[in-house]
Design a protein around this motif. Structure first.
Motif, PDB file in Angstrom:
ATOM      1  N   ASP A  93     -20.816  19.133   2.296  1.00  0.00           N
ATOM      2  CA  ASP A  93     -19.956  19.968   3.152  1.00  0.00           C
ATOM      3  C   ASP A  93     -18.823  20.586   2.364  1.00  0.00           C
ATOM      4  O   ASP A  93     -18.403  21.718   2.623  1.00  0.00           O
ATOM      5  N   ILE A  94     -18.309  19.801   1.428  1.00  0.00           N
ATOM      6  CA  ILE A  94     -17.190  20.307   0.635  1.00  0.00           C
ATOM      7  C   ILE A  94     -17.626  21.529  -0.169  1.00  0.00           C
ATOM      8  O   ILE A  94     -16.938  22.558  -0.198  1.00  0.00           O
ATOM      9  N   VAL A  95     -18.788  21.402  -0.793  1.00  0.00           N
ATOM     10  CA  VAL A  95     -19.272  22.517  -1.624  1.00  0.00           C
ATOM     11  C   VAL A  95     -19.511  23.754  -0.770  1.00  0.00           C
ATOM     12  O   VAL A  95     -19.150  24.870  -1.143  1.00  0.00           O
ATOM     13  N   LEU A  96     -20.111  23.542   0.420  1.00  0.00           N
ATOM     14  CA  LEU A  96     -20.386  24.675   1.311  1.00  0.00           C
ATOM     15  C   LEU A  96     -19.102  25.376   1.724  1.00  0.00           C
ATOM     16  O   LEU A  96     -19.014  26.600   1.704  1.00  0.00           O
ATOM     17  N   ALA A  97     -18.105  24.563   2.076  1.00  0.00           N
ATOM     18  CA  ALA A  97     -16.841  25.151   2.517  1.00  0.00           C
ATOM     19  C   ALA A  97     -16.224  25.990   1.401  1.00  0.00           C
ATOM     20  O   ALA A  97     -15.671  27.059   1.643  1.00  0.00           O
ATOM     21  N   ALA A  98     -16.329  25.480   0.183  1.00  0.00           N
ATOM     22  CA  ALA A  98     -15.763  26.227  -0.934  1.00  0.00           C
ATOM     23  C   ALA A  98     -16.482  27.554  -1.111  1.00  0.00           C
ATOM     24  O   ALA A  98     -15.861  28.581  -1.401  1.00  0.00           O
ATOM     25  N   ALA A  99     -17.797  27.500  -0.900  1.00  0.00           N
ATOM     26  CA  ALA A  99     -18.592  28.710  -1.115  1.00  0.00           C
ATOM     27  C   ALA A  99     -18.314  29.763  -0.058  1.00  0.00           C
ATOM     28  O   ALA A  99     -18.550  30.950  -0.270  1.00  0.00           O
ATOM     29  N   GLU A 100     -17.795  29.313   1.104  1.00  0.00           N
ATOM     30  CA  GLU A 100     -17.575  30.258   2.204  1.00  0.00           C
ATOM     31  C   GLU A 100     -16.547  31.327   1.867  1.00  0.00           C
ATOM     32  O   GLU A 100     -16.736  32.495   2.134  1.00  0.00           O
ATOM     33  N   HIS A 101     -15.393  30.905   1.331  1.00  0.00           N
ATOM     34  CA  HIS A 101     -14.426  31.919   0.926  1.00  0.00           C
ATOM     35  C   HIS A 101     -13.902  31.632  -0.463  1.00  0.00           C
ATOM     36  O   HIS A 101     -12.797  31.116  -0.638  1.00  0.00           O
ATOM     37  N   PRO A 102     -14.707  32.021  -1.435  1.00  0.00           N
ATOM     38  CA  PRO A 102     -14.360  31.722  -2.829  1.00  0.00           C
ATOM     39  C   PRO A 102     -13.076  32.395  -3.289  1.00  0.00           C
ATOM     40  O   PRO A 102     -12.369  31.850  -4.131  1.00  0.00           O
ATOM     41  N   HIS A 103     -12.760  33.526  -2.752  1.00  0.00           N
ATOM     42  CA  HIS A 103     -11.572  34.246  -3.226  1.00  0.00           C
ATOM     43  C   HIS A 103     -10.301  33.436  -3.050  1.00  0.00           C
ATOM     44  O   HIS A 103      -9.525  33.274  -3.985  1.00  0.00           O
ATOM     45  N   ALA A 104     -10.112  32.950  -1.845  1.00  0.00           N
ATOM     46  CA  ALA A 104      -8.892  32.176  -1.581  1.00  0.00           C
ATOM     47  C   ALA A 104      -8.835  30.961  -2.490  1.00  0.00           C
ATOM     48  O   ALA A 104      -7.814  30.633  -3.068  1.00  0.00           O
ATOM     49  N   PHE A 105      -9.991  30.310  -2.599  1.00  0.00           N
ATOM     50  CA  PHE A 105     -10.064  29.112  -3.428  1.00  0.00           C
ATOM     51  C   PHE A 105      -9.688  29.425  -4.874  1.00  0.00           C
ATOM     52  O   PHE A 105      -8.878  28.729  -5.494  1.00  0.00           O
ATOM     53  N   LEU A 106     -10.272  30.500  -5.387  1.00  0.00           N
ATOM     54  CA  LEU A 106      -9.981  30.853  -6.779  1.00  0.00           C
ATOM     55  C   LEU A 106      -8.537  31.294  -6.947  1.00  0.00           C
ATOM     56  O   LEU A 106      -7.893  30.985  -7.936  1.00  0.00           O
ATOM     57  N   ALA A 107      -8.027  32.005  -5.951  1.00  0.00           N
ATOM     58  CA  ALA A 107      -6.629  32.447  -6.040  1.00  0.00           C
ATOM     59  C   ALA A 107      -5.693  31.260  -6.109  1.00  0.00           C
ATOM     60  O   ALA A 107      -4.765  31.219  -6.923  1.00  0.00           O
ATOM     61  N   ASP A 108      -5.932  30.291  -5.231  1.00  0.00           N
ATOM     62  CA  ASP A 108      -5.081  29.102  -5.238  1.00  0.00           C
ATOM     63  C   ASP A 108      -5.191  28.355  -6.557  1.00  0.00           C
ATOM     64  O   ASP A 108      -4.191  27.946  -7.154  1.00  0.00           O
ATOM     65  N   THR A 109      -6.445  28.158  -7.012  1.00  0.00           N
ATOM     66  CA  THR A 109      -6.645  27.456  -8.282  1.00  0.00           C
ATOM     67  C   THR A 109      -5.924  28.187  -9.402  1.00  0.00           C
ATOM     68  O   THR A 109      -5.253  27.576 -10.235  1.00  0.00           O
TER      69      THR A 109
END
Lengths: 273, 253, 256
Positions: free
Chosen positions: C50-66
């Motif tokens: 589930d964690i991986v799926l959630a990350a894949a859903e909106h990669p932009h936000a995730f990458l921006a935060d990282t």
């Protein structure tokens, strides 16, 4: 002929708080150019202190003088004038064999390229061919000492001081190294002062054996070794050799006993060991 | 190889720091720096004195959380270290995860820890535990290993059993290293307790700092900072004291 | 420094990686089983998938935060590392600076850096600056201590030997002290990089407008626990990657 090195009334006292230790007292020594002199003495007699003074790391007490090539040398001018090899090889672990060998020459100002060329030219003589790019970690004790010796030889100075360079080696390696050292020395005949606690080694290597007394150290006895050069390995059983050994053993033992009984009186330097 | 502060520095600190405080005090007064930018040391001390009761309670709470976590972490760390030193297989299977656990910013898990363990002391102690067990485990392992096969063999010739060897040889040998790790763990445990409080607490030094931040009270904030520093030094000093008493034969692992 | 068996050959690497990989698989399986068996609700412990799926859903936000967090951490880290080494060199070359500056440094750092977090936020705001400043100070302290110990770690005998070659203090510094110090410095750099990430994330949770820590805080406020776990996973990965980089670089530069 002017002596290469003349040690006159050198004394050295170490003070720690109220305790004073006289390591050397009026040591006198004269070495001719091209001579190989070996120095024996009991532990703690001040051999290493004498070396430190000769090399310029420690000043002698006032009153003593050091003359090199007839000229008086003040203690602070000595650093960098003598090729010194301490007891431990002190090779730098991050440098290759070749780069360790050129370390002294490099600091002396020899351009790295030229120093490396010179080192490469001597590599075979020091028995290290094939190991130029190896690191100290990968070498045996005997090989490390050879690298250190190479470093000492590549430092172009007429005077070499070697402080028990073979002390840490096993007996077999040691006798091989002694023969090899004489071969290398014969090529250039620099003036050498060599400390050892092994009387056999002292006689085998030296033109002259000098015995230091127990603390406070001074020169107690000197004897010429008139054995022919190059020294054959069998010479250790020759009657002349045995005779020299007999004489030296008596004197060295006498001084060793003095040093041994002195250990029972606690003195700051002794207490540390 | 983790470097430690040299003892001469402590003496120098006793001279330079009071000097600095005087300069600080002087600058604030002379330059008229407003209290809500940088309060003078005397002002900070006043605040600490005025609120000494509640602040003492805060120190106590945080100290309790940190110490409980530290003790738990130490026990677990030592036990793990012993198990690892006994079994290469277990070590090779689990040590990488012990290592990995520390690359995980547990403090990022803080919110989740609060969810699992509630808002009280337990959750903070858990964080303190998590941060302190690893250095203790690693140092226990290396300390136990520092005893060579020769020494173990010698004791066996005296007829010693494995337990005897563990308690009479290996653990005492490991003690200096273990206590060095506990010293590090003490600092980490304090950090864990404070950050844990930031996620949810009404008491403790972390709560003090947070409240001070939200209410923009710099003097109260500095009081919190000073007390946190003092608490840390006291914990560290306590472990050092214990170390010097029972494992004095090594200055450092 | 330890060398855990032959990792420079493929068979050696696999052999070394096998036990932890095995344990990893065991852990993942246990994780899934635990969730299934105990019917653990989402907010306690979600499934790894589930964690991986959630990350894949909106990669932009995730990458921006990282990216935001990495920027803070790396900036503070680099400046701090340079400062730490620089100060160490200064202190060894001119001991008077050590006697005056070091005690202040030590006292300042006897307070855990996070305790300065609220202060930094008041003084520098909730942007990156507050994080960078604290990370910088913390990293520089760790590196300073290690570098100082390293510069002084070379044995006296070797220093004296170089003096008999006629080496000046500067030469001894360049040829002996600095190479001796390098393994120590990298040891400090490894510890410091982990510290930098932790500080960045925690300080963001205290107050920020971007970054993984901020994402964790925001997600837990909104009860979106999967998102929180995504951000946590992100910070774990980032830490591991930074640590590996420093370790690998360290092995190349200070291989002895």
């Amino acid at each position: 002929m002017v002596a290469k090195i003349n040690v006159k009334n050198i004394s050295k006292t170490f003070a720690a708080g109220s305790l004073k230790v006289k390591a050397l007292e009026d040591a006198n020594l004269s070495i001719k150019s091209g001579e190989f002199v070996t120095l024996v003495g009991p532990s703690g007699c001040g051999k290493s202190t004498l070396f430190n003074i000769l090399v310029g790391l420690t000043p002698p007490d006032p009153g003593g003088e050091l003359h090199i090539d007839g000229k008086h040398q003040p203690s602070d001018h000595l650093l960098g004038q003598v090729a010194f090899m301490p007891q431990r090889d002190m090779l730098l672990p991050w440098r290759t064999v070749l780069d360790n060998a050129i370390l002294a020459a490099e600091i002396d100002g020899v351009p790295k390229r030229r120093a490396r060329e010179r080192a490469n030219a001597s590599i075979e003589r020091f028995g290290l061919q094939g190991f130029e790019a190896h690191y100290p970690k990968q070498l045996s004790g005997g090989m490390r000492q050879r690298v250190a010796l190479m470093r000492t030889f590549l430092f172009e100075r007429d005077l070499m001081l070697l402080d028990e360079p073979f002390g840490a080696l096993d007996a077999l390696t040691r006798s091989l190294m002694q023969r090899w050292l004489l071969e290398v020395w014969e090529a250039e005949r620099r003036t050498v002062l060599f400390i050892t606690h092994d009387i056999d080694e002292a006689i085998f290597l030296g033109d002259r054996v000098v015995v230091m007394s127990a603390r406070p150290g001074h020169i107690k006895f000197e004897i010429e070794v008139k054995l022919p050069r190059p020294r054959a390995p069998e010479v250790v059983t020759a009657p002349e050799f045995i005779e020299l050994k007999r004489q030296l053993l008596g004197i060295v033992e006498e001084e060793s006993l003095k040093a041994f009984s002195a250990m029972n009186r606690p003195l700051l330097a002794d207490a540390k060991s | 190889m983790n470097a430690e502060v040299r003892p001469q520095s402590i003496a120098a600190q006793l001279v330079v720091v009071p000097l600095l405080l005087v300069v600080w005090e002087g600058c604030v007064r002379v330059l008229g720096v407003s209290a809500d930018k940088l309060p003078a040391p005397t002002v900070i001390l006043e605040v600490i004195w005025e609120l000494r009761v509640s602040l003492a309670g805060a120190v106590g709470t945080t100290l309790l959380e940190a110490v409980i976590g530290l003790i738990a972490g130490t026990i677990f760390g030592i036990l793990s270290g012993i198990v690892f030193s006994r079994s290469r297989i277990i070590e090779r299977m689990f040590l990488p995860y012990f290592v990995g656990s520390q690359a995980v910013p547990i403090l990022a898990f803080g919110a989740i820890i609060i969810m699992w363990f509630g808002n009280g002391i337990a959750s903070k102690a858990v964080i303190a535990f998590y941060l302190s067990f690893f250095p203790v485990a690693v140092n226990t392992l290396s300390g136990m290993r520092s005893v060579g096969q020769d020494e173990i063999g010698l004791l066996r010739t005296f007829g010693a059993s494995s337990w005897t060897i563990l308690f009479k040889l290996q653990l005492p040998a490991a003690l200096p290293a273990i206590l060095t790790a506990v010293r590090l763990g003490a600092s980490l445990a304090l950090i864990g307790a404070i950050v844990g409080e930031w996620f949810g607490a009404t008491q403790g030094l972390g709560a003090v700092l947070l409240t001070a931040m939200y209410e923009y009270r710099i003097d109260y904030l500095w009081a919190g900072i000073v007390l946190t520093g003092v608490t840390g030094v006291v914990m560290y000093g306590a472990v050092s004291f214990i170390q010097n008493r029972i494992a004095w034969w090594h200055a450092e692992a | 420094m330890n060398a855990d068996g032959a990792t420079h050959t493929i068979p050696g690497l696999l052999k070394n990686a096998f036990p932890p990989l095995l344990a990893g698989i065991v852990l993942l399986v246990a994780w899934e089983l635990a969730i299934w068996y105990f019917s653990l609700p989402n907010f306690v412990l979600p499934r790894p998938g589930d964690i991986v799926l959630a990350a894949a859903e909106h990669p932009h936000a995730f990458l921006a935060d990282t990216g935001a967090t990495l920027l803070e951490a790396v900036t503070g880290y680099v400046i701090g590392a340079v400062l730490g080494v620089g100060l160490a060199v200064l202190f060894v070359a001119l001991p008077v600076f050590e006697r005056t500056v070091m005690p202040v440094y030590v006292t300042f750092n006897s307070v855990p850096m996070i305790a300065y977090g609220p202060l930094a936020i008041i003084w520098f705001g909730i942007g990156s600056m507050s994080k960078i400043v604290l990370i910088l100070i913390s990293v520089s302290y760790i590196v300073l201590l290690n570098a100082l110990a390293g510069l002084r770690s070379c044995d006296a005998g070797t220093v004296e030997l170089l003096r008999t070659f006629g080496a000046s203090r500067k030469e001894i510094f360049r040829k002996l002290r600095i190479p001796s110090a390098t393994p120590w410095i990298f040891s400090g750099l490894r510890v410091a990089v982990v510290q930098a990430m932790i500080l960045a994330v925690v300080l963001e949770m205290l107050g920020a407008n971007s970054g993984l820590g901020w994402a964790i805080y925001r997600s837990t406020q909104m009860m979106d626990f999967i998102e929180a776990w995504v951000a946590v996973a992100g910070s774990v990965l980032a830490s591991l990657i930074l640590y590996s980089i420093v370790t690998v670089v360290g092995r190349r530069i200070a291989w002895w």
